[in-house]
Write an enzyme that holds these catalytic residues in place. Structure first.
Site, short mmCIF file in Angstrom:
data_model
loop_
_atom_site.label_atom_id
_atom_site.label_comp_id
_atom_site.label_asym_id
_atom_site.label_seq_id
_atom_site.Cartn_x
_atom_site.Cartn_y
_atom_site.Cartn_z
N ASP A 36 43.81 51.54 40.66
CA ASP A 36 42.80 50.62 40.12
C ASP A 36 43.49 49.41 39.49
OD1 ASP A 36 39.78 50.45 39.05
OD2 ASP A 36 41.14 49.78 37.45
N TYR A 41 43.78 41.70 35.02
CA TYR A 41 44.93 42.51 34.60
C TYR A 41 46.26 41.83 34.95
CZ TYR A 41 41.64 46.50 34.41
OH TYR A 41 40.60 47.34 34.15
N HIS A 99 33.30 42.96 37.21
CA HIS A 99 33.98 43.56 36.06
C HIS A 99 33.05 43.77 34.86
CE1 HIS A 99 38.32 43.92 34.37
NE2 HIS A 99 37.52 44.77 33.78
N SER A 129 30.85 47.44 36.89
CA SER A 129 31.54 48.03 35.75
C SER A 129 30.84 47.61 34.47
CB SER A 129 33.01 47.56 35.73
OG SER A 129 33.74 48.19 34.71
N ASN A 130 30.70 48.56 33.56
CA ASN A 130 30.06 48.30 32.26
C ASN A 130 28.58 47.95 32.40
OD1 ASN A 130 32.55 48.48 30.54
ND2 ASN A 130 33.16 46.79 31.88
N SER A 178 39.72 54.16 30.19
CA SER A 178 40.12 54.67 28.86
C SER A 178 39.78 56.15 28.71
CB SER A 178 39.46 53.85 27.74
OG SER A 178 39.92 52.53 27.74
N PRO A 179 40.09 56.99 29.71
CA PRO A 179 39.70 58.40 29.63
C PRO A 179 40.42 59.18 28.55
CG PRO A 179 41.20 58.07 31.46
CD PRO A 179 40.87 56.70 30.93
#
Length: 263
Positions: A36, A41, A99, A129-130, A178-179
């Protein structure tokens, strides 16, 4: 529709070339098949370099990236995604996310561009995402392509049960960023106790807990030790009692909570 591997390697904050390339190559050697990245990033070129140098065939690697908020206008999605492909050195990606539903995001414009990329064969799956439940409904209505995944923050301190169940009821994969709550899970006594009983670490307990709920974790790791340890969480089996204990840990406690978030 492609099957999503049970665990992936995240590359957020892994921004030094040598370290990032090495970590991705190491992960592929250890058995990971899901990598990912994202435009913001600054790791796309490193991921591409690692894939090129790896002994694992490209077709066996599930590659995901994300269009940053400022690039979510129709034309910018198309143009910036071509730049992402160039950085990755790939002809297509397996999953492309919007994102955040922020910045230039407009459901009609943004997702029409995603549909175009899907129809052109440049992306194999469309993701977001989100996204909250109302935003997911809007995306499903707008898209011609199936909505494949919603990448959200999920870990024992932020379980998002309603949203997770909603995604599952709509056949949307849940991918957990962020697992490990940026390392906070290792200090949770209950997870440590479960880990001692299961002969594993608290981090592995968190990853196993996600996997056993059909949630795909994408922990970031740089060293071989932690890359290997995270992957070995696939062998951890939890009991119903373990799950009941972890359910009591939910605090709705996010590690990522920007001002432009939709909640």
């Amino acid at each position: 529709m492609q099957t999503l591997p049970d665990i992936g390697l995240g590359t957020f904050q892994n921004t030094y070339r040598d370290e990032c390339v090495e970590s991705v190559v190491t992960a592929l050697d250890e058995g990971y098949r899901h990598i990912d990245t994202a435009q913001v990033y600054d790791t796309e070129p490193f991921v591409g370099e690692a894939i090129e140098s790896s002994s694992v065939d490209r077709e066996d690697i599930f590659v995901a990236t994300k269009i940053w908020n400022e690039n979510l206008g129709y034309d910018d999605v198309l143009d910036s995604f071509d730049e992402s492909l160039d950085r990755l050195g790939l002809e297509e990606v397996d999953l492309l996310y919007a994102h955040w539903p922020a910045g230039a995001y407009d459901a009609e414009e943004t997702l029409s561009a995603f549909d175009e990329l899907y129809d052109a064969g440049k992306i194999r799956n469309v993701g977001v995402s989100n996204f909250t439940k109302p935003l997911l409904d809007e995306a499903i209505d707008q898209l011609d392509a199936p909505l494949y995944a919603n990448q959200i923050e999920v870990h024992p301190l932020c379980q998002q049960r309603e949203l997770v169940e909603y995604c599952k009821s709509n056949d949307i994969e849940v991918v957990a960023y962020s697992p490990l709550a940026r390392g906070r899970v290792i200090d949770i006594p209950e997870l440590r106790d479960i880990g001692e009983t299961r002969e594993c670490t608290a981090a592995q307990v968190s990853l196993a807990w996600l996997r056993e709920q059909d949630i795909t974790p994408i922990p970031m790791a740089q060293t071989k030790r932690f890359i290997k340890e995270n992957y070995e969480s696939l062998e951890v089996k939890l009991t119903d009692e373990d799950h009941q204990t972890i359910a009591t840990l939910d605090e709705g406690r996010r590690t990522i909570d920007p001002e432009y978030a939709p909640w």
